[in-house]
Design a protein around this motif. Structure first.
Motif, PDB file in Angstrom:
ATOM      1  N   THR A 162       0.936  -1.211   0.023  1.00 28.97           N
ATOM      2  CA  THR A 162      -0.186   0.052   0.023  1.00 28.97           C
ATOM      3  C   THR A 162       0.945   1.184   0.128  1.00 28.97           C
ATOM      4  O   THR A 162       0.682   2.268  -0.662  1.00 28.97           O
ATOM      5  N   PHE A 174      -5.289  -3.811   8.804  1.00 33.18           N
ATOM      6  CA  PHE A 174      -6.580  -3.882   8.311  1.00 33.18           C
ATOM      7  C   PHE A 174      -7.090  -2.353   8.231  1.00 33.18           C
ATOM      8  O   PHE A 174      -7.643  -2.179   7.269  1.00 33.18           O
ATOM      9  N   ILE A 175      -6.760  -1.661   9.292  1.00 31.66           N
ATOM     10  CA  ILE A 175      -7.072  -0.111   8.973  1.00 31.66           C
ATOM     11  C   ILE A 175      -6.261   0.439   7.840  1.00 31.66           C
ATOM     12  O   ILE A 175      -7.023   1.298   7.368  1.00 31.66           O
ATOM     13  N   GLN A 199      -5.448  -1.108   5.090  1.00 31.44           N
ATOM     14  CA  GLN A 199      -5.939  -1.545   3.896  1.00 31.44           C
ATOM     15  C   GLN A 199      -7.546  -0.887   3.540  1.00 31.44           C
ATOM     16  O   GLN A 199      -7.538  -0.799   2.462  1.00 31.44           O
ATOM     17  N   SER A 200      -7.905  -0.552   4.522  1.00 31.66           N
ATOM     18  CA  SER A 200      -9.264  -0.148   4.615  1.00 31.66           C
ATOM     19  C   SER A 200      -9.188   1.601   4.608  1.00 31.66           C
ATOM     20  O   SER A 200     -10.347   2.026   3.687  1.00 31.66           O
ATOM     21  N   PHE A 201      -8.589   2.106   5.217  1.00 31.62           N
ATOM     22  CA  PHE A 201      -8.731   3.574   5.318  1.00 31.62           C
ATOM     23  C   PHE A 201      -7.296   4.361   4.706  1.00 31.62           C
ATOM     24  O   PHE A 201      -7.341   5.579   5.025  1.00 31.62           O
ATOM     25  N   THR A 218      -3.430   4.385   9.817  1.00 37.09           N
ATOM     26  CA  THR A 218      -2.444   3.354  10.895  1.00 37.09           C
ATOM     27  C   THR A 218      -1.708   4.082  11.678  1.00 37.09           C
ATOM     28  O   THR A 218      -1.533   3.976  12.811  1.00 37.09           O
ATOM     29  N   GLY A 259      -7.328  -7.868   1.509  1.00 39.32           N
ATOM     30  CA  GLY A 259      -8.289  -7.985   3.025  1.00 39.32           C
ATOM     31  C   GLY A 259      -7.878  -9.179   3.719  1.00 39.32           C
ATOM     32  O   GLY A 259      -8.050  -9.183   4.962  1.00 39.32           O
ATOM     33  N   SER A 270      -4.532  -9.464   6.687  1.00 39.68           N
ATOM     34  CA  SER A 270      -4.592  -8.974   8.563  1.00 39.68           C
ATOM     35  C   SER A 270      -4.977 -10.188   9.270  1.00 39.68           C
ATOM     36  O   SER A 270      -4.372 -10.343  10.017  1.00 39.68           O
TER      37      SER A 270
END
Length: 394
Positions: free
Chosen positions: A28, A149-150, A152-154, A159, A236, A239
């Motif tokens: 990312t 996870f945070i 990859q999501s936001f 993070t 996803g 994580s």
């Protein structure tokens, strides 16, 4: 255990999260900043080098400061470093921000263990230190997967904001729970440090630590990319897989301590042999989702199972060869762990950028662990020699 230990544990949790969470975020970060994966991997190396070289220098420079004030300053520096990482518009500034966080990391663990031991009765000191370091282990099991996870999501910046928030909580906990009057440990004399580095037997164990522990990081640094590009897992899922890996690490750390109690050199020989074999196998199982999960569970168990044995072994040898500087030898071995992380991440980047490619990082890591195995066999052989021969041999 006094509540002050909890404050140290929270700080260790925050520090452990920021150290390892970058592994799950490398793809990312590389994509967002427009850099190559090997260049992103250097973020791991630079952080580890910051811990390795920053800790002894800054610990010496801050030796006269009050312990509580020092810890508060370190957590403030930690918050600044992670906030700067979240705000970094470029790769170069992100690297600088990570170095700032690494400096806080190194000094915290240098003085944190001493403070934890002083907060309890003499017969509970080992338990107090273990409680503090439990924050580091729990971070690997929960903080790293959650941070991944945070990210990859936001976005990866979210993070680092989250980790900065953890640092702020730790700052408040230290301010409220830690007593103002804490004993200052006498700083190690320069001559003691030089004497440790002048011992061939101890240098041999430091090399075992750097190669044996660091070998896994040749592949682990790029684990998210391996799982996505070679195994075929969705981003996803990474994580969740890191939860499995972290749980295996926690179990391995506990079991490794038990099997190393009687004869750490003998235990390390077996552990390094298994670790090299599993890393080599991962180069071939990485294409299968099921086999990858099995291999990673075994690798997670073995990658940290050697830590207690390596630390115990260096203390045992220091008591024989440098009895006046046992603590210095122990601290330098902690530096060797971080040097191993830097070395593993750097070598992994070279492999990824070479014709060998991402898929062969586990095999190269296995080669480094195999060298550590050879060094351990050599050291164990020296242990069995009469004392005069030991001094002649190394």
């Amino acid at each position: 255990m006094p509540l002050a230990i909890l404050a140290l544990t929270i700080a260790a949790y925050a520090i452990g999260t920021t150290e390892f969470v970058i592994v799950g975020l490398l793809p990312t970060v590389a994509s967002d900043l427009g850099i190559t994966l090997p260049l992103a991997g250097l973020i791991v190396s630079v952080y580890a080098l910051g811990v390795t070289f920053g800790a002894p220098i800054l610990t010496a420079l801050t030796g006269r400061l009050g312990r509580k004030g020092l810890l508060l300053g370190l957590m403030a520096l930690f918050v600044v470093g992670n906030s700067a990482a979240a705000l970094s518009p470029s790769y170069e500034l992100l690297v600088v921000a990570r170095v700032i966080s690494a400096f806080a990391h190194g000094v915290f663990f240098s003085v944190g263990a001493t403070i934890a031991a002083d907060l309890v009765a003499p017969d509970r000191r080992a338990s107090a230190i273990a409680m503090m370091f439990m924050g580091l282990t729990v971070a690997i099991v929960t903080g790293v997967p959650l941070g991944t996870f945070i990210g990859q999501s936001f976005g990866w910046r979210a993070t680092f904001w989250g980790v900065a928030g953890l640092g702020l909580i730790a700052f408040i906990a230290i301010a409220v729970l830690l007593p103002a009057t804490l004993r200052k440990a006498p700083p190690a004399r320069l001559i003691d440090q030089i004497r440790v580095l002048g011992s061939g037997r101890l240098l041999l164990v430091f090399a075992m630590t750097a190669l044996g522990y660091g070998g896994t990081f040749v592949a682990f640094t790029y684990l998210a990319s391996i799982l996505e590009k070679i195994t075929g897992f969705a981003a996803g899922s990474v994580s969740l897989i890191l939860v499995l890996y972290g749980a295996a690490i926690a179990v391995g750390n506990l079991v490794g301590g038990r099997i190393a109690d009687r004869n750490p050199a003998k235990a390390l020989i077996g552990l390094f042999a298994l670790q090299a074999a599993v890393l080599a196998a991962f180069a071939f199982t990485a294409t299968s989702p099921v086999l990858t999960l099995v291999t990673l569970a075994a690798l997670g168990f073995l990658s940290f199972a050697n830590v207690p044995g390596l630390q115990l072994y260096v203390v045992q040898l220091a008591k024989v060869h440098r009895p006046a500087a046992v603590d210095v030898a122990s601290a330098l071995n902690i530096a060797a762990f971080n040097l191993g992380i830097a070395l593993g991440a750097w070598v992994g980047g070279l492999v990824v950028a070479s014709p060998l490619g991402l898929g062969l990082t586990p095999l190269v890591g296995a080669a480094l662990v195999a060298i550590a195995l050879v060094l351990t066999l050599w050291s164990a052989a020296l242990d069995r020699q009469p004392e005069p021969q030991k001094r002649f041999a190394i």
